[in-house]
Scaffold this motif. Sequence first.
Motif: not given
Length: 364
Positions: A187-192, A272-274, A334-346, A351-355
Amino acid sequence: MTPNLFAAESAMPVFAATLSHRSRQAHLMLRHWRPVGAMALLTAGLLLGAPSQAQVGSTPQTGTRTVNEWLSRMHEASRQRAYTGTLVVSAGASMSASKIWHVCDGSQQMERVDTLTGPPRTTIRRNNDVITFEPETKTAFVERRESLGMFPELLRTPNNLIPQFYAARETGVQRVAGHLADMVEILPKDELRFGYRIWSERQTGLVVKLQTLGEQGAVLEQMSFSELQLDAPVSMDKLQKLMKDTRGYEVHKPLLKKTTAEAEGWRLKEPVPGFTAMSCHTRDAGATQAPGTAPMQWVFSDGLASVSLFVEPFDAQRHGQEKAASVGATHSVSKRVGDHWLTVLGEVPPPTLRRFALALERTR
């Protein structure tokens, strides 16, 4: 968004590669990259990892185990047994099944996984060497998979953070595929991060069923053996011959370059904690690739859950506005970061991905 990267299933431990619904989703979204995933990491570590310090005897231990003791016992179990079985994976309305042959002789481990649903595919792994055969297209993907420091290797390092972010709770005994199994909740101890409910075969510790848990214990996805034969007569020599037989197949050997995010001009403004950075690779396209434009994958793990940051040059024809997606326990943003495209997957809450997405910044 479908980056032109390299064959997902050939890039990870065989068990996780073909049996986890989330890894198949990663394959569809991020074709030709190393897939990641909480269940992918968990099952890979439990069933195909390196030796741990746990001792697995023929008699079940008694008393309450710590979270590290449970995870180490499960991890070590596969190194003590040969087995065959059918594994069923479900996430939402989707369900798939695969047949597994697993054998080890102490220093060498081999495994074959055949899909029983969807397009036919056979993946064979010998330690870090992996090959995936796709009969319909007559293609084979070959890779030497470098360890990403995945679970439960963190259990053996001084900075093991699993007990800080997870706790174990024993919940009883049930039968799975004809075998008695101890039930434990991680069981996780936080919401991340998500939690897990695991069925561990009583005599060996082998994981025979696993559920990923969301809010209020809701089951997001699960995998379970429908039939399992322990100490099965699996031939390592036969698997080795099958692994080398690529006659009639077009063989692809993806080129990855090990690097660091700092060397590629990226960093996280705040951690990101942990979660600890485990690896970073770029795809080498050869002389045709302009300097600084190689797609990058940066992998983080807390010992159980995993998150990948995929960064590539922005392409207005392929990349649009910021978007989010989910299948089972797999989420992406997925979002644009300057001249790059970022996809965070997990396999973590959105909310963890957004952090992670908000923390990534360009340094040059």
